[in-house]
Scaffold this motif. Structure first.
Motif, PDB file in Angstrom:
ATOM      1  N   PHE A  18      -0.252  -6.316   2.729  1.00 51.49           N
ATOM      2  CA  PHE A  18      -1.529  -6.084   3.394  1.00 51.49           C
ATOM      3  C   PHE A  18      -2.207  -7.424   3.630  1.00 51.49           C
ATOM      4  O   PHE A  18      -1.796  -8.445   3.080  1.00 51.49           O
ATOM      5  CB  PHE A  18      -2.415  -5.172   2.538  1.00 51.49           C
ATOM      6  CG  PHE A  18      -1.754  -3.863   2.209  1.00 51.49           C
ATOM      7  CD1 PHE A  18      -1.774  -2.813   3.111  1.00 51.49           C
ATOM      8  CD2 PHE A  18      -1.072  -3.687   1.010  1.00 51.49           C
ATOM      9  CE1 PHE A  18      -1.139  -1.607   2.830  1.00 51.49           C
ATOM     10  CE2 PHE A  18      -0.438  -2.484   0.709  1.00 51.49           C
ATOM     11  CZ  PHE A  18      -0.471  -1.443   1.633  1.00 51.49           C
ATOM     12  N   CYS A  21      -7.118 -10.516   0.527  1.00 48.86           N
ATOM     13  CA  CYS A  21      -8.512 -10.167   0.247  1.00 48.86           C
ATOM     14  C   CYS A  21      -9.353 -11.442   0.300  1.00 48.86           C
ATOM     15  O   CYS A  21      -8.830 -12.557   0.329  1.00 48.86           O
ATOM     16  CB  CYS A  21      -8.641  -9.473  -1.103  1.00 48.86           C
ATOM     17  SG  CYS A  21      -8.484 -10.568  -2.510  1.00 48.86           S
ATOM     18  N   SER A  52      -1.874 -11.152  -0.453  1.00 50.36           N
ATOM     19  CA  SER A  52      -1.766  -9.776   0.024  1.00 50.36           C
ATOM     20  C   SER A  52      -2.638  -8.903  -0.866  1.00 50.36           C
ATOM     21  O   SER A  52      -2.467  -8.909  -2.083  1.00 50.36           O
ATOM     22  CB  SER A  52      -0.312  -9.296  -0.045  1.00 50.36           C
ATOM     23  OG  SER A  52      -0.186  -7.958   0.382  1.00 50.36           O
ATOM     24  N   ASP A  53      -3.546  -8.160  -0.270  1.00 51.10           N
ATOM     25  CA  ASP A  53      -4.450  -7.312  -1.046  1.00 51.10           C
ATOM     26  C   ASP A  53      -3.733  -6.019  -1.424  1.00 51.10           C
ATOM     27  O   ASP A  53      -4.039  -4.939  -0.938  1.00 51.10           O
ATOM     28  CB  ASP A  53      -5.718  -7.021  -0.255  1.00 51.10           C
ATOM     29  CG  ASP A  53      -6.779  -6.343  -1.100  1.00 51.10           C
ATOM     30  OD1 ASP A  53      -6.785  -6.568  -2.324  1.00 51.10           O
ATOM     31  OD2 ASP A  53      -7.588  -5.590  -0.537  1.00 51.10           O
ATOM     32  N   HIS A  68      -5.707   1.382   0.571  1.00 53.21           N
ATOM     33  CA  HIS A  68      -4.964   1.200   1.817  1.00 53.21           C
ATOM     34  C   HIS A  68      -4.327   2.519   2.228  1.00 53.21           C
ATOM     35  O   HIS A  68      -3.331   2.947   1.636  1.00 53.21           O
ATOM     36  CB  HIS A  68      -3.874   0.128   1.647  1.00 53.21           C
ATOM     37  CG  HIS A  68      -4.416  -1.231   1.358  1.00 53.21           C
ATOM     38  ND1 HIS A  68      -4.994  -2.012   2.322  1.00 53.21           N
ATOM     39  CD2 HIS A  68      -4.485  -1.937   0.207  1.00 53.21           C
ATOM     40  CE1 HIS A  68      -5.396  -3.160   1.786  1.00 53.21           C
ATOM     41  NE2 HIS A  68      -5.098  -3.130   0.501  1.00 53.21           N
ATOM     42  N   ARG A  70      -2.039   5.151   4.050  1.00 55.64           N
ATOM     43  CA  ARG A  70      -0.686   5.124   4.618  1.00 55.64           C
ATOM     44  C   ARG A  70      -0.468   6.475   5.292  1.00 55.64           C
ATOM     45  O   ARG A  70       0.255   7.330   4.767  1.00 55.64           O
ATOM     46  CB  ARG A  70       0.334   4.887   3.512  1.00 55.64           C
ATOM     47  CG  ARG A  70       0.037   3.703   2.612  1.00 55.64           C
ATOM     48  CD  ARG A  70       0.742   2.445   2.937  1.00 55.64           C
ATOM     49  NE  ARG A  70       2.180   2.672   2.853  1.00 55.64           N
ATOM     50  CZ  ARG A  70       3.041   2.136   3.705  1.00 55.64           C
ATOM     51  NH1 ARG A  70       2.627   1.373   4.667  1.00 55.64           N
ATOM     52  NH2 ARG A  70       4.323   2.374   3.599  1.00 55.64           N
ATOM     53  N   THR A  76      -2.487   7.287   0.161  1.00 58.40           N
ATOM     54  CA  THR A  76      -3.346   6.112   0.157  1.00 58.40           C
ATOM     55  C   THR A  76      -3.070   5.319  -1.116  1.00 58.40           C
ATOM     56  O   THR A  76      -3.131   5.871  -2.218  1.00 58.40           O
ATOM     57  CB  THR A  76      -4.837   6.507   0.214  1.00 58.40           C
ATOM     58  OG1 THR A  76      -5.078   7.186   1.451  1.00 58.40           O
ATOM     59  CG2 THR A  76      -5.736   5.294   0.118  1.00 58.40           C
ATOM     60  N   ASP A  79      -7.248   1.558  -4.821  1.00 58.79           N
ATOM     61  CA  ASP A  79      -7.740   0.235  -5.174  1.00 58.79           C
ATOM     62  C   ASP A  79      -7.832   0.109  -6.700  1.00 58.79           C
ATOM     63  O   ASP A  79      -7.695   1.095  -7.420  1.00 58.79           O
ATOM     64  CB  ASP A  79      -9.102  -0.009  -4.522  1.00 58.79           C
ATOM     65  CG  ASP A  79     -10.128   0.996  -4.986  1.00 58.79           C
ATOM     66  OD1 ASP A  79     -10.815   0.695  -5.977  1.00 58.79           O
ATOM     67  OD2 ASP A  79     -10.216   2.071  -4.379  1.00 58.79           O
TER      68      ASP A  79
END
Length: 107
Positions: A18, A21, A52-53, A68, A70, A76, A79
């Motif tokens: 991803f 951040c 990559s976060d 994130h 998907r 998802t 986090d």
């Protein structure tokens, strides 16, 4: 070392990465963690989040500062706060998750 490992993972076609951040995102996560009696994110993990976060690779899910979605997979990636909120009564901080298919494959 984190950058070298990350670069090696990027060569794997199954690695999902991803956008990096922001440093403010790490500050927000650390503020939450401290307020809930957790340790702060280790510096090596913060360095990784700057590349990559979050990351998904071979059943391992490394959480980022934001969730994130998907949609193609109906999933998802949560986090760090969502993942750790249920553990706030323990001295336990989780940075990764092993997806169900991988756990079943290990049994």
């Amino acid at each position: 070392m984190i950058k070298a490992l990350y670069d090696k993972l990027l060569q794997q076609s199954s690695a999902v990465t991803f956008a990096p951040c922001l440093s403010e995102d790490i500050t927000t996560i650390n503020d939450f963690l401290v307020a809930h009696q957790f340790a702060t994110i280790p510096q090596d993990y913060a360095d990784f989040l700057g590349l990559s976060d979050g990351l998904i690779y071979d059943g391992l899910e490394f959480m980022g500062t934001v969730a994130h979605p998907r949609p193609a997979y109906g999933y998802t990636l949560p986090d760090l706060i969502s993942l750790n909120r249920p553990y706030s009564q323990y001295e336990y901080l989780s940075l990764i998750h092993i997806s169900e298919p991988t756990r079943l494959g290990m049994i």
